[in-house]
Design an enzyme around this catalytic site. Structure first.
Site, mmCIF file in Angstrom:
data_model
loop_
_atom_site.group_PDB
_atom_site.id
_atom_site.type_symbol
_atom_site.label_atom_id
_atom_site.label_comp_id
_atom_site.label_asym_id
_atom_site.label_seq_id
_atom_site.Cartn_x
_atom_site.Cartn_y
_atom_site.Cartn_z
ATOM 1 N N ARG A 80 -0.022 -7.121 -19.277
ATOM 2 C CA ARG A 80 0.034 -8.323 -18.430
ATOM 3 C C ARG A 80 -1.373 -8.831 -18.109
ATOM 4 O O ARG A 80 -1.596 -10.047 -17.989
ATOM 5 C CB ARG A 80 0.842 -8.024 -17.164
ATOM 6 N N HIS A 132 0.626 -9.718 -2.936
ATOM 7 C CA HIS A 132 0.993 -8.568 -3.761
ATOM 8 C C HIS A 132 -0.173 -8.056 -4.585
ATOM 9 O O HIS A 132 0.015 -7.390 -5.598
ATOM 10 C CB HIS A 132 2.180 -8.944 -4.681
ATOM 11 N N CYS A 145 -8.360 8.566 -1.086
ATOM 12 C CA CYS A 145 -9.565 7.853 -1.554
ATOM 13 C C CYS A 145 -9.306 6.344 -1.440
ATOM 14 O O CYS A 145 -8.238 5.874 -1.808
ATOM 15 C CB CYS A 145 -9.813 8.241 -3.015
ATOM 16 N N CYS A 201 -11.011 7.892 -11.176
ATOM 17 C CA CYS A 201 -11.793 7.298 -10.092
ATOM 18 C C CYS A 201 -13.243 7.797 -10.123
ATOM 19 O O CYS A 201 -13.494 8.995 -10.061
ATOM 20 C CB CYS A 201 -11.162 7.666 -8.747
HETATM 21 C C1 BV8 Z 1 8.066 -3.358 1.297
HETATM 22 C C2 BV8 Z 1 3.658 -6.866 -7.807
HETATM 23 C C3 BV8 Z 1 8.303 -1.612 2.842
HETATM 24 C C4 BV8 Z 1 3.897 -5.927 -8.942
HETATM 25 C C5 BV8 Z 1 5.802 -7.329 -6.710
HETATM 26 C C6 BV8 Z 1 16.837 -5.003 0.306
HETATM 27 C C7 BV8 Z 1 16.749 -6.138 1.092
HETATM 28 C C8 BV8 Z 1 15.505 -6.664 1.465
HETATM 29 C C9 BV8 Z 1 14.312 -6.036 1.031
HETATM 30 C C10 BV8 Z 1 14.430 -4.914 0.261
HETATM 31 C C11 BV8 Z 1 15.680 -4.394 -0.111
HETATM 32 N N1 BV8 Z 1 15.444 -3.310 -0.881
HETATM 33 C C12 BV8 Z 1 14.112 -3.123 -1.010
HETATM 34 C C13 BV8 Z 1 13.488 -4.070 -0.306
HETATM 35 C C14 BV8 Z 1 12.070 -4.254 -0.152
HETATM 36 C C15 BV8 Z 1 11.479 -4.893 -1.409
HETATM 37 C C16 BV8 Z 1 12.225 -6.130 -1.807
HETATM 38 O O1 BV8 Z 1 12.037 -7.179 -1.207
HETATM 39 N N2 BV8 Z 1 13.047 -5.998 -2.849
HETATM 40 C C17 BV8 Z 1 13.816 -7.159 -3.297
HETATM 41 C C18 BV8 Z 1 13.808 -7.193 -4.832
HETATM 42 C C19 BV8 Z 1 15.232 -7.045 -2.743
HETATM 43 N N3 BV8 Z 1 10.144 -5.263 -1.004
HETATM 44 C C20 BV8 Z 1 9.165 -4.365 -1.145
HETATM 45 O O2 BV8 Z 1 9.297 -3.267 -1.611
HETATM 46 C C21 BV8 Z 1 7.822 -4.803 -0.576
HETATM 47 N N4 BV8 Z 1 7.355 -3.777 0.284
HETATM 48 O O3 BV8 Z 1 9.106 -3.855 1.678
HETATM 49 O O4 BV8 Z 1 7.529 -2.249 1.837
HETATM 50 C C22 BV8 Z 1 7.310 -0.915 3.642
HETATM 51 C C23 BV8 Z 1 7.015 -1.401 4.919
HETATM 52 C C24 BV8 Z 1 6.100 -0.732 5.658
HETATM 53 C C25 BV8 Z 1 5.474 0.417 5.155
HETATM 54 C C26 BV8 Z 1 5.774 0.885 3.876
HETATM 55 C C27 BV8 Z 1 6.703 0.204 3.101
HETATM 56 C C28 BV8 Z 1 6.820 -4.995 -1.702
HETATM 57 C C29 BV8 Z 1 7.280 -6.110 -2.587
HETATM 58 C C30 BV8 Z 1 6.179 -6.403 -3.628
HETATM 59 C C31 BV8 Z 1 6.639 -5.878 -4.953
HETATM 60 N N5 BV8 Z 1 5.673 -6.292 -5.962
HETATM 61 N N6 BV8 Z 1 4.881 -7.662 -7.609
HETATM 62 C C32 BV8 Z 1 4.072 -6.672 -10.230
HETATM 63 O O5 BV8 Z 1 3.801 -7.883 -10.287
HETATM 64 O O6 BV8 Z 1 4.451 -5.999 -11.221
HETATM 65 S S1 BV8 Z 1 7.149 -8.331 -6.488
HETATM 66 C C33 BV8 Z 1 7.350 -9.460 -7.744
HETATM 67 O O7 BV8 Z 1 8.400 -10.339 -7.294
HETATM 68 C C34 BV8 Z 1 6.151 -10.362 -7.979
HETATM 69 O O8 BV8 Z 1 5.087 -10.172 -7.094
HETATM 70 C C35 BV8 Z 1 6.725 -11.733 -7.721
HETATM 71 O O9 BV8 Z 1 5.799 -12.603 -7.277
HETATM 72 C C36 BV8 Z 1 7.724 -11.411 -6.693
HETATM 73 C C37 BV8 Z 1 8.706 -12.489 -6.367
HETATM 74 O O10 BV8 Z 1 9.198 -13.013 -7.557
HETATM 75 P P1 BV8 Z 1 8.940 -14.598 -7.786
HETATM 76 O O11 BV8 Z 1 7.486 -14.856 -7.745
HETATM 77 O O12 BV8 Z 1 9.800 -15.347 -6.838
HETATM 78 O O13 BV8 Z 1 9.400 -14.776 -9.266
HETATM 79 P P2 BV8 Z 1 10.897 -14.898 -9.764
HETATM 80 O O14 BV8 Z 1 10.880 -14.674 -11.225
HETATM 81 O O15 BV8 Z 1 11.798 -14.068 -8.887
HETATM 82 O O16 BV8 Z 1 11.268 -16.412 -9.474
HETATM 83 C C38 BV8 Z 1 10.601 -17.429 -10.197
HETATM 84 C C39 BV8 Z 1 11.083 -18.728 -9.580
HETATM 85 O O17 BV8 Z 1 10.374 -19.808 -10.187
HETATM 86 C C40 BV8 Z 1 12.566 -18.995 -9.817
HETATM 87 O O18 BV8 Z 1 13.129 -19.505 -8.626
HETATM 88 C C41 BV8 Z 1 12.558 -20.054 -10.910
HETATM 89 O O19 BV8 Z 1 13.666 -20.946 -10.781
HETATM 90 C C42 BV8 Z 1 11.289 -20.786 -10.610
HETATM 91 N N7 BV8 Z 1 10.636 -21.431 -11.759
HETATM 92 C C43 BV8 Z 1 10.604 -21.009 -13.055
HETATM 93 N N8 BV8 Z 1 9.839 -21.857 -13.780
HETATM 94 C C44 BV8 Z 1 9.359 -22.806 -12.920
HETATM 95 C C45 BV8 Z 1 9.862 -22.552 -11.635
HETATM 96 N N9 BV8 Z 1 9.578 -23.315 -10.568
HETATM 97 C C46 BV8 Z 1 8.765 -24.369 -10.769
HETATM 98 N N10 BV8 Z 1 8.230 -24.691 -11.978
HETATM 99 C C47 BV8 Z 1 8.512 -23.934 -13.073
HETATM 100 N N11 BV8 Z 1 7.992 -24.261 -14.276
#
Ligand code: BV8
Length: 302
Positions: A80, A132, A145, A201
Site C-alpha cells: 500500500r 488513523h 519503546c 527498532c
Molecule cells: C477503537 C488504518 C478502542 C489501518 C483503520 C462495533 C461497533 C462500533 C465500533 C466497533 C465495533 N466493533 C469494533 C469496533 C471498534 C472499531 C470499529 O469501528 N469497527 C467498525 C468496522 C465496526 N474501531 C476501532 O477499532 C478503532 N479503535 O475503537 O479502539 C479502544 C479505545 C480505547 C483504548 C483502546 C482501544 C480504530 C479504528 C481504526 C482502524 N484503522 N485504518 C489501515 O488503513 O489498514 S480503519 C479503515 O476504515 C481506514 O482507516 C478507513 O479510513 C476507515 C474508514 O473507512 P472509509 O474511509 O470510510 O472507507 P470505506 O471504504 O469504508 O468507504 C469509502 C466511502 O467512499 C464509501 O461510502 C463510498 O461510497 C465512497 N466513495 C467511493 N468512491 C468515491 C466515494 N465518495 C466520493 N467520491 C468517490 N470517488
C-alpha cells in the site's frame, strides 16, 4: 457565529445554499475517508473493489495479526505504501488544502486516510488531524519503546519486502490478496518473510518496526484526540461538518459527525453512494452531494 440560521426547507442538492452557508460559516470540520482518494486510483475499504473485500481486515489490520505474522502484515502495508507513492493527489485534495489554508485554525480536517495524499496536496499540517496515522510513519512495536520515524518513504521498506511483479511485466503483485482472487495462477512463490529480515527498532534494538497506522482495537493517537477535543471543547458553535468519501462505519471517527451536530453544525455529505450517509441520518438543513469527490469539491468551494 454569523452562519445563517437553519432555513425551514433546503434542497439537499442545492449548491448555492451550501456555498452561502460555507461563506457565512466560521468554525468548520471536514471528515475524510477513502473515497476522497478513489479518483487517485487507491482502492477504498468497503464496497466495489474495496480492500477488505479482497483481504481479511482481521488478518492484516490488527495488532494480533502483526504479532502472529509480521511478514504478511508488512507485505500488505509495504504494497500500500508503494501504491500510494505511485498515486497523485486529485482535485479534491487540492481544493480542500486550499480552503484549509484560506480558513486557518477555525477549519480542522479529520482524515481517516493513511495514504499521505492530503499532506502532498499542501494541506496545512497544523489543521490536518490524521485520525488513523499514516503509512509513512514507522514506529517500534515494543510496548515499552516510543520510537517513531515520520515521513519515511523508502520503497520497499526493506529488501526482503521487495514486491514481486507479474512475470514479464512491471505490475506489482499484492501477495496478501485473498486466494480467491486466484493469484496462484501467477507462478510467483508467495514469500513468507522471517521476522529476522524485517526492520528492527534502532532505538531499543529489540522491537520490530511496524507501520504507524491505527489498527482495529487500538486507540487513536492521543495528541490527535486531544486536538479534536480542544476544537469541540472551546464551546463555540460548529457551523458545518463536511463528510467526504467515508462510509461512516468506523468509530470513533464516525462519531465526530454527531459531536459536530450537537454543537450546532449542519452536515454536508459528499459521497459516490447516497446511501452512505452518517448513521445519525440526514436532518433538515443538511446537504447530500452524490458523485465523485474529485469532481464535486472544486465546485463546492468555488
Ligand atoms: C477503537 C488504518 C478502542 C489501518 C483503520 C462495533 C461497533 C462500533 C465500533 C466497533 C465495533 N466493533 C469494533 C469496533 C471498534 C472499531 C470499529 O469501528 N469497527 C467498525 C468496522 C465496526 N474501531 C476501532 O477499532 C478503532 N479503535 O475503537 O479502539 C479502544 C479505545 C480505547 C483504548 C483502546 C482501544 C480504530 C479504528 C481504526 C482502524 N484503522 N485504518 C489501515 O488503513 O489498514 S480503519 C479503515 O476504515 C481506514 O482507516 C478507513 O479510513 C476507515 C474508514 O473507512 P472509509 O474511509 O470510510 O472507507 P470505506 O471504504 O469504508 O468507504 C469509502 C466511502 O467512499 C464509501 O461510502 C463510498 O461510497 C465512497 N466513495 C467511493 N468512491 C468515491 C466515494 N465518495 C466520493 N467520491 C468517490 N470517488
Amino acid at each position: 457565529s454569523s452562519a445563517a440560521s437553519k432555513p425551514s426547507v433546503v434542497d439537499p442538492t442545492d449548491l448555492k445554499s451550501f456555498q452561502d452557508h460555507l461563506k457565512n460559516s466560521k468554525r468548520i470540520l471536514a471528515l475524510l475517508g477513502a473515497g476522497l482518494s478513489a479518483s487517485s486510483g487507491l482502492p477504498t475499504f468497503r464496497g466495489a473493489g474495496g480492500l477488505w473485500r479482497t483481504h481479511d481486515a482481521t488478518e492484516l489490520a490488527t495488532p494480533e495479526a502483526f504479532a502472529r505474522d509480521p511478514g504478511l502484515v508488512w507485505q500488505f502495508y509495504n504494497y500500500r505504501r508503494h501504491m500510494a507513492l505511485g498515486a497523485k493527489p486529485n482535485p479534491a485534495h487540492y481544493a480542500l488544502a486550499a480552503l484549509a489554508k484560506k480558513r486557518g485554525d477555525e477549519f480542522i480536517t479529520l482524515s481517516q486516510n493513511v495514504d499521505g495524499l492530503s499532506p502532498r496536496a499542501g494541506h496545512p499540517a497544523e489543521t490536518l488531524k490524521l485520525l488513523h496515522g499514516s503509512l509513512f510513519d514507522l514506529k517500534c512495536s515494543s510496548f515499552f519503546c516510543n520510537h517513531m520515524e515520520r515521513d519515511n518513504y523508502t520503497d520497499p521498506v526493506c529488501p526482503a519486502l521487495a514486491i514481486p511483479t507479474e512475470p514479464g511485466t512491471d505490475n506489482p503483485i499484492d501477495t496478501t490478496a485473498k486466494r480467491d482472487l486466484d493469484i496462484s495462477n501467477i507462478s510467483v512463490p508467495l514469500p513468507s518473510i522471517p521476522a529476522s529480515e524485517l526492520p528492527h527498532c534502532p532505538t531499543c534494538q529489540t522491537g520490530l518496526i511496524r507501520p504507524g497506522v491505527v489498527w482495529f482495537g487500538e486507540s487513536l493517537p492521543g495528541k490527535v484526540m486531544d486536538d479534536v477535543d480542544a476544537f469541540f471543547d472551546s464551546g463555540e458553535q460548529v457551523d458545518l461538518i463536511m463528510v467526504i468519501g467515508t462510509s461512516s462505519k468506523v468509530y470513533p471517527a464516525a462519531g465526530y459527525v454527531d459531536d459536530a451536530r450537537a454543537m450546532g453544525a449542519r452536515v454536508a455529505v459528499v459521497n459516490m453512494d447516497r446511501r452512505d450517509a452518517p448513521k445519525s441520518g440526514m436532518c433538515e438543513g443538511d446537504w447530500m452531494f452524490e458523485g465523485d469527490a474529485a469532481a464535486i469539491l472544486p465546485e463546492l468551494f468555488r
